[in-house]
Write an enzyme that holds these catalytic residues in place. Structure first.
Site, mmCIF file in Angstrom:
data_model
loop_
_atom_site.group_PDB
_atom_site.id
_atom_site.type_symbol
_atom_site.label_atom_id
_atom_site.label_comp_id
_atom_site.label_asym_id
_atom_site.label_seq_id
_atom_site.Cartn_x
_atom_site.Cartn_y
_atom_site.Cartn_z
ATOM 1 N N THR A 69 0.828 -1.212 0.000
ATOM 2 C CA THR A 69 0.000 0.000 0.000
ATOM 3 C C THR A 69 0.867 1.269 0.000
ATOM 4 O OG1 THR A 69 -1.682 -1.184 1.246
ATOM 5 C CG2 THR A 69 -1.832 1.206 1.265
ATOM 6 N N GLU A 87 9.242 10.475 9.220
ATOM 7 C CA GLU A 87 8.017 11.276 9.354
ATOM 8 C C GLU A 87 6.755 10.431 9.192
ATOM 9 O OE1 GLU A 87 7.557 14.978 9.863
ATOM 10 O OE2 GLU A 87 5.813 13.811 10.430
ATOM 11 N N VAL A 95 4.524 8.292 12.114
ATOM 12 C CA VAL A 95 3.522 8.784 13.073
ATOM 13 C C VAL A 95 2.469 9.618 12.350
ATOM 14 C CG1 VAL A 95 3.115 10.094 15.190
ATOM 15 C CG2 VAL A 95 5.266 8.860 14.902
ATOM 16 N N GLY A 132 0.499 9.163 9.789
ATOM 17 C CA GLY A 132 0.393 9.137 8.322
ATOM 18 C C GLY A 132 0.923 10.397 7.668
ATOM 19 N N GLY A 160 -6.685 -0.656 3.146
ATOM 20 C CA GLY A 160 -5.234 -0.546 3.345
ATOM 21 C C GLY A 160 -4.858 0.276 4.563
ATOM 22 N N ASP A 217 -0.065 -0.329 17.871
ATOM 23 C CA ASP A 217 0.381 0.632 16.847
ATOM 24 C C ASP A 217 0.412 2.058 17.427
ATOM 25 O OD1 ASP A 217 0.761 1.339 13.844
ATOM 26 O OD2 ASP A 217 -0.931 2.583 14.461
ATOM 27 N N LYS A 254 3.669 4.709 18.128
ATOM 28 C CA LYS A 254 3.725 6.116 17.705
ATOM 29 C C LYS A 254 3.896 7.048 18.909
ATOM 30 C CE LYS A 254 0.875 5.019 13.671
ATOM 31 N NZ LYS A 254 -0.506 4.792 13.229
ATOM 32 N N GLY A 289 -3.300 5.180 4.839
ATOM 33 C CA GLY A 289 -3.669 5.139 3.427
ATOM 34 C C GLY A 289 -2.449 5.369 2.548
HETATM 35 N N1 HSE Z 1 -2.527 0.916 10.801
HETATM 36 C C1 HSE Z 1 -2.123 2.270 10.936
HETATM 37 C C2 HSE Z 1 -3.338 3.119 11.286
HETATM 38 C C3 HSE Z 1 -1.493 2.740 9.667
HETATM 39 O O1 HSE Z 1 -4.470 2.638 11.098
HETATM 40 O O2 HSE Z 1 -3.182 4.224 11.761
HETATM 41 C C4 HSE Z 1 -0.825 4.085 9.744
HETATM 42 O O3 HSE Z 1 0.249 4.067 10.632
#
Ligand code: HSE
Length: 438
Positions: free
Chosen positions: A13, A129, A132, A134, A187, A201, A205, A302
């Site tokens: 992705t 960058e 954290v 996106g 994705g 996750d 971050k 994304g």
């Molecule tokens: N799986 C993570 C989220 C992807 O949904 O934030 C981006 O780091």
């Protein structure tokens, strides 16, 4: 000037998004960077060539190590994700004198201290960058834009998948698993989606954000982590009745005793801007002494939003390729020899307000027992909501909001409440942050 050669590890992705953004915007990116940037090699086990125009013009292999060992490559972009072999590949790239750009939050949170030390030794940069929030340039904002400030606390919605699930549950009454499947198809979710829904996750971050904010080493193992899998629609609705939204928040704060680092579902007053960040969008609210509160908002996951951050890092690296390593922005915002060993607080030592929900017998004296336990513990109540038993049922729901108290004291009070004969099952506890900025 000769173009910079990039090796791209991963064409999933984010890798696919990065390839497409770099190709599509090549001309403007060159004008910004001062040099052409071209992906000459990529490594992927499988990929969808149809969605990657131009992919046939570069060399694609399934051997990622051959890319990091290739002497013609100046910058390696690691978008494989996970701990291994990503760690080995990144360390190899650094040892080979290459700069690295990565979106891998798990890698940075767990192995960043080792990776940055290796990079410093070799005089190369590791840019992260995209690790954290996106596409939000939050790392640059904290590391550079807020460099004048003492940061007091920051709170972030930093997992897009979790926020997407909570939003769809609240707005459309959708089922948890059904929304998760959609997040996977779009994705957004991690390869192992329990990382999203159990808060891992977000904890990765938050580890990174806390280091940048307070100048401490990365300490993922010290983050208190709780996910969203136990949030019920009932709690979402009761919180709404009381004027709050439930968000999955990463929160870190500097106190006189130490640093709080925690990730958990949190009630936030619905009038706060951050409480209205919905869907896959992320936001980070930073409270700092000179500037006051600043809020950063954007797509948290994304393909192209994340690619936006990856490519910006590549441009940054290209711009400083010729700069003296001592004059570069330090990886963790503070000079490496100026990181402090400020303790990270145990969860029992943090202070917060609470939402409590319990099932009680619908008979006299029950509420008095509960309020006595809380009163004896010095916990003051901000609001009470009682819901009559449903037709034919015997138990009523009692919902309480408390003022701020130490978690240890609340744990003791909850145990005493749960021991009452009139209480059915366990007490649901969700932490509450007012996010006051004055
Ligand atoms: N799986 C993570 C989220 C992807 O949904 O934030 C981006 O780091």
């Amino acid at each position: 000037m000769k173009p910079v050669n990039v090796g791209l590890l991963g064409l999933g992705t984010v890798g696919g998004g990065t390839f497409n953004v770099l190709s599509r915007n090549a001309e403007e990116i060159t004008r910004r960077a001062g040099r052409g940037i071209r992906i000459t090699h990529a490594a992927a086990r499988e990929y969808d060539a149809g969605s990657l125009p131009g992919i046939d013009d570069i060399s694609v292999t399934d051997d990622a190590f051959s890319v990091v060992d290739n002497p013609d490559i100046d910058i390696v972009i690691e978008l494989i994700g996970g701990y291994e072999p990503a760690r080995e590949l990144v360390l190899k790239a650094i040892a080979n004198g290459k700069h690295v750009v990565t979106a891998n939050k798990a890698l940075i949170a767990l192995h960043g201290n080792e990776i940055f030390a290796a990079a410093q030794e070799q005089g190369v940069m590791v840019a992260f960058e995209a690790a954290v929030a996106g596409g939000i340039p939050i790392i640059k904002a904290i590391r550079e834009g807020l460099a004048a400030n003492q940061i007091q606390w920051l709170a972030g919605i930093i997992n897009g998948t979790g926020n997407f699930i909570l939003t769809e549950m609240r707005d459309k009454g959708r089922d948890f698993d059904d929304v998760l499947k959609e997040a996977q198809a779009l994705g957004y979710a991690e390869a192992d989606p329990t990382f999203d829904i159990e808060g891992i996750d977000a904890a990765h971050k938050l580890t990174i954000l806390a280091s940048l904010a307070f100048g401490i080493p990365l300490q993922f193992d010290k983050v208190y982590t709780e996910g969203i899998s136990r949030i019920t629609r009932e709690d979402v609705n009761y919180a709404g009745e009381l004027g709050y939204r439930i968000k999955h928040l990463g929160y870190t704060r500097r106190t006189a005793e130490g640093i709080e680092m925690r990730v958990h579902p949190t009630l936030i007053p619905e009038r706060r801007l951050i409480a209205n960040v919905d869907g896959v969008m992320n936001a980070v609210l930073v409270n700092a002494d000179a500037v006051g509160p600043t809020l950063y908002y954007g797509a948290g996951a994304g393909a192209e939003p994340t690619a936006s951050a990856v490519v910006a890092d590549v441009v940054d690296v290209v711009r400083v390729l010729t700069a003296d390593p001592e004059n570069r922005v330090p990886h963790l915002a503070f000079q490496p020899d100026s990181l402090t060993d400020t303790p990270v607080l145990d969860m029992e030592d943090i202070s917060t307000a609470y939402y409590l929900r319990m099932q009680v017998s619908d008979k006299p004296g029950v509420m008095a027992d509960i309020t006595r336990i809380l009163g004896d513990a010095g916990i003051s109540i901000e609001a009470i909501l009682q819901k009559e038993p449903a037709a034919g049922a015997e138990r009523a729901s009692v919902i309480l909001l408390t003022h701020v108290v130490k978690e240890r004291r609340m744990n003791r009070a909850i145990s005493q409440i749960e021991a009452l004969d009139s209480i059915d099952g366990s007490v649901t506890r969700i932490r509450l942050e007012h996010l006051n900025v004055d």
